[in-house]
Design an enzyme around this catalytic site. Structure first.
Site, short mmCIF file in Angstrom:
data_model
loop_
_atom_site.label_atom_id
_atom_site.label_comp_id
_atom_site.label_asym_id
_atom_site.label_seq_id
_atom_site.Cartn_x
_atom_site.Cartn_y
_atom_site.Cartn_z
CG LEU A 1 -1.65 -1.30 1.59
CD1 LEU A 1 -2.60 -1.06 2.77
CD2 LEU A 1 -2.41 -1.85 0.39
N GLY B 1 5.19 5.85 -2.62
CA GLY B 1 5.87 7.15 -2.49
C GLY B 1 7.36 6.92 -2.30
N GLY C 1 7.60 3.39 -0.37
CA GLY C 1 6.92 2.28 -1.04
C GLY C 1 7.56 1.93 -2.38
CB ILE D 1 18.52 3.19 13.26
CG1 ILE D 1 19.25 4.35 12.61
CG2 ILE D 1 19.25 2.72 14.51
CD1 ILE D 1 19.36 5.59 13.50
CE LYS E 1 10.41 9.13 13.00
NZ LYS E 1 11.29 10.04 12.26
N1 LIG Z 1 10.14 9.15 3.87
C1 LIG Z 1 10.81 8.66 4.89
O1 LIG Z 1 12.02 8.87 5.00
C2 LIG Z 1 10.13 7.80 5.90
C3 LIG Z 1 10.90 7.18 6.90
C4 LIG Z 1 10.27 6.37 7.86
C5 LIG Z 1 8.92 6.18 7.80
N2 LIG Z 1 8.19 6.81 6.82
C6 LIG Z 1 6.75 6.56 6.81
O2 LIG Z 1 6.46 5.75 5.68
C7 LIG Z 1 5.18 6.08 5.18
C8 LIG Z 1 5.29 6.50 3.74
O3 LIG Z 1 6.16 7.60 3.65
P1 LIG Z 1 6.58 8.21 2.23
O4 LIG Z 1 7.65 9.21 2.51
O5 LIG Z 1 6.86 7.11 1.27
O6 LIG Z 1 5.22 8.96 1.82
P2 LIG Z 1 4.80 9.56 0.40
O7 LIG Z 1 3.87 10.68 0.67
O8 LIG Z 1 6.00 9.78 -0.46
O9 LIG Z 1 3.96 8.35 -0.27
C9 LIG Z 1 2.70 7.95 0.14
C10 LIG Z 1 2.13 6.96 -0.87
O10 LIG Z 1 0.91 6.47 -0.35
C11 LIG Z 1 -0.10 6.61 -1.32
N3 LIG Z 1 -1.37 6.88 -0.61
C12 LIG Z 1 -1.62 7.89 0.25
N4 LIG Z 1 -2.90 7.79 0.70
C13 LIG Z 1 -3.42 6.71 0.11
C14 LIG Z 1 -4.69 6.09 0.14
N5 LIG Z 1 -5.67 6.60 0.88
N6 LIG Z 1 -4.89 4.99 -0.59
C15 LIG Z 1 -3.89 4.47 -1.36
N7 LIG Z 1 -2.67 5.01 -1.44
C16 LIG Z 1 -2.46 6.11 -0.73
C17 LIG Z 1 0.30 7.74 -2.22
O11 LIG Z 1 -0.32 7.59 -3.48
C18 LIG Z 1 1.82 7.55 -2.26
O12 LIG Z 1 2.11 6.57 -3.23
C19 LIG Z 1 4.62 7.18 6.10
O13 LIG Z 1 3.87 6.58 7.13
C20 LIG Z 1 5.89 7.79 6.68
O14 LIG Z 1 5.68 8.40 7.92
C21 LIG Z 1 8.77 7.59 5.87
N1 LIG Z 2 10.13 12.84 8.06
C1 LIG Z 2 10.87 11.90 8.79
C2 LIG Z 2 11.05 10.62 8.00
C3 LIG Z 2 11.54 9.51 8.84
O1 LIG Z 2 10.60 9.10 9.77
C4 LIG Z 2 12.23 12.49 9.13
O2 LIG Z 2 12.56 13.57 8.65
O3 LIG Z 2 12.96 11.89 9.92
NA NA Z 3 14.16 1.71 12.64
#
Ligand SMILES: NC(=O)c1ccc[n+]([C@@H]2O[C@H](COP(=O)([O-])OP(=O)(O)OC[C@H]3O[C@@H](n4cnc5c(N)ncnc54)[C@H](O)[C@@H]3O)[C@@H](O)[C@H]2O)c1
Ligand SMILES: N[C@@H](CCO)C(=O)O
Ligand code: NA
Length: 440
Positions: free
Chosen positions: A20, A23, A26, A145, A214
């Site tokens: 799911l 972004g 994913g 990490i 966190k």
């Molecule tokens: N970016 C980081 O460095 C990072 C690090 C740790 C954790 N996270 C977590 O991972 C998750 C994803 O982060 P990201 O940076 O990839 O986000 P992002 O905004 O780049 O991507 C989100 C994705 O989810 C999809 N999406 C959103 N709502 C949706 C819905 N209702 N139905 C179907 N698809 C949907 C969007 O189309 C997109 O593909 C978040 O929970 C974020 O907190 C991100």
């Molecule tokens: N937005 C978060 C992504 C990792 O959770 C950060 O800057 O650390």
């Molecule tokens: Na971790």
């Protein structure tokens, strides 16, 4: 990823994966799953298949090229057709309902969604326990990490007393740029967004909510209790000025957005605040978007976990570690059960917690001023640790700048002291009120 030729996977039915979100994180998970499916299968013990990728907008531009036929907007149908679900969409709904749908159907779930786990983690874990399947969220705390599993497993036989963490890459990047290059806040934030560190809405990063989520997740595991983001006292970095950063540097400190979870009288205090730490502290050397978690445990002593806390590929590494572990368990038919939060320690409100403040005063330089200031501190039971006075760099000879660092006092007394200082007739400005971590 490089491996020697993998052993032939066990002849078990294919493990179908529903992803799911495509972004920052994913898309990287999909790329690695597709490019390294043979090694993954060998580690899992069965063939694996990326069954589909649910997104909100089929036409959205992707950072990684992926087969178009995998994309769908029907997340529910994809979940129902899969064996394992990886949630990387973010936000509370519909992520929560979809995770519950998977868990109720007995499917392991991997998520990086700290906002969700920090608010509804207990409900989701209960659903996972009822179904006897794992709910894994290593990516939710400090990205790549390994800290969630070490906290839940490796340190399960110890007593954790304190966790100090730089757990938001975006804010560490911004503060580090301000400290090392004199960059402006807005430019550093824009660069962090471009590099994929920031949340979709960077308010969560700069206001401290991401780090607070966190902290709540990690503290729940560290102290065998149930904390939510509402238990975390939270202040972001939007009020930190270039002058604060420069003044801290001059005094031998660096400002970090620090998460602190510590045992104290009556329970555990959780806070996320801009904090001055001495340059020689190991956390002061954490630069750029890197994260670090410093753990103090009764028997292990001090441990430090360091690495990439944000970014697509590093976070995907944590997600896939959880995936391999969950899928292996599925293939082996091994049930999973989360640990009981048996201690259920309460969150101690900030007012009762003892910390130190750095305070900068601009005062009229006349006889008796210092004595009156010292009296305000004494009246509130707050002891002064260090004091520096110099001519106001921007002002006239009749004005001075006084920088004080206090010994530990309760937050209630420290804030009352600051308020009383503001009321003094010869005090023209009170700035740079920042918490300090020092050994006193
Ligand atoms: N970016 C980081 O460095 C990072 C690090 C740790 C954790 N996270 C977590 O991972 C998750 C994803 O982060 P990201 O940076 O990839 O986000 P992002 O905004 O780049 O991507 C989100 C994705 O989810 C999809 N999406 C959103 N709502 C949706 C819905 N209702 N139905 C179907 N698809 C949907 C969007 O189309 C997109 O593909 C978040 O929970 C974020 O907190 C991100
Ligand atoms: N937005 C978060 C992504 C990792 O959770 C950060 O800057 O650390
Ligand atoms: Na971790």
């Amino acid at each position: 990823m490089s491996d020697s030729t993998p052993a032939t996977p066990r002849p078990t039915t294919t493990v179908k994966v529903a992803l799911l979100g495509a972004g920052n994180v994913g898309a990287e998970v999909a790329r690695i799953l597709l490019d390294h499916s043979t090694e993954m299968a060998a580690r899992v013990g069965a063939p694996i298949e990326l069954a589909g990728i649910a997104v909100r907008d089929l036409a959205a531009r992707r950072t990684v090229e992926l087969p178009e036929e995998l994309f769908t907007t029907d997340a529910e149908a994809l979940i129902d057709a899969a064996d394992v679900v990886i949630e990387l969409t973010g936000g509370i709904e519909p992520a929560r309902s979809r995770i519950l749908r998977a868990l109720h159907a007995g499917k392991p779930v991997i998520s990086g969604n700290k906002a969700l786990i920090a608010r509804h983690g207990r409900q989701l874990q209960d659903a996972a326990d009822d179904a006897g399947v794992p709910l894994s969220y290593e990516a939710a705390v400090a990205g790549a990490i390994p800290i969630v599993r070490p906290m839940a497993d490796s340190l399960a036989g110890d007593r954790v007393d304190r966790v100090l963490g730089i757990m938001n890459g975006t804010t560490n990047y911004i503060l580090d740029q301000m400290d090392t290059t004199g960059a402006q806040f807005d430019d550093a934030l824009a660069e962090a967004q471009r590099l994929g560190y920031a949340e979709a809405d960077p308010t969560a990063d700069v206001e401290g909510h991401d780090a607070a989520a966190k902290a709540a997740i990690l503290a729940s595991l560290a102290f065998h209790s149930t904390f939510t983001i509402d238990d975390v006292y939270c202040r972001g970095i939007t009020g930190v000025t270039a002058e604060d950063v420069a003044a801290a540097a001059e005094a031998g400190y660096v400002i970090k957005l620090l998460a602190v979870c510590e045992r104290c009288a009556g329970g555990v205090n959780l806070r996320v605040t801009p904090t001055m730490i001495p340059r020689e502290h190991p956390l002061a050397g954490v630069h750029g978007a890197y994260n670090a978690v410093f753990v103090e445990a009764a028997n292990a002593g001090s441990l430090m976990f360091y690495g990439a806390g944000a970014g697509g590929a590093p976070t995907a590494s944590a997600v896939l570690g959880d995936f391999v572990s969950a899928a292996r368990r599925l293939v082996l038919g091994a049930p999973a059960q989360g640990a009981e939060p048996h201690a259920q320690l309460p969150a101690v409100p900030m007012d009762d917690v003892r910390t130190s403040f750095s305070i900068t005063l601009t005062v009229q330089d006349r006889l008796g001023v210092l004595a009156r200031i010292a009296q305000v501190f004494a009246d509130h039971g707050v002891s002064i640790y260090t004091m520096q006075q110099k001519d106001d760099p921007h002002g006239t000879a009749q004005r001075s700048e006084i920088r004080l660092v206090t010994h530990r006092g309760t937050n209630k007394d420290l804030t009352a002291t600051v308020e009383a200082l503001r009321e003094l007739p010869f005090v023209e400005d009170v700035t740079g009120v920042i918490r300090v971590e020092h050994a006193d």
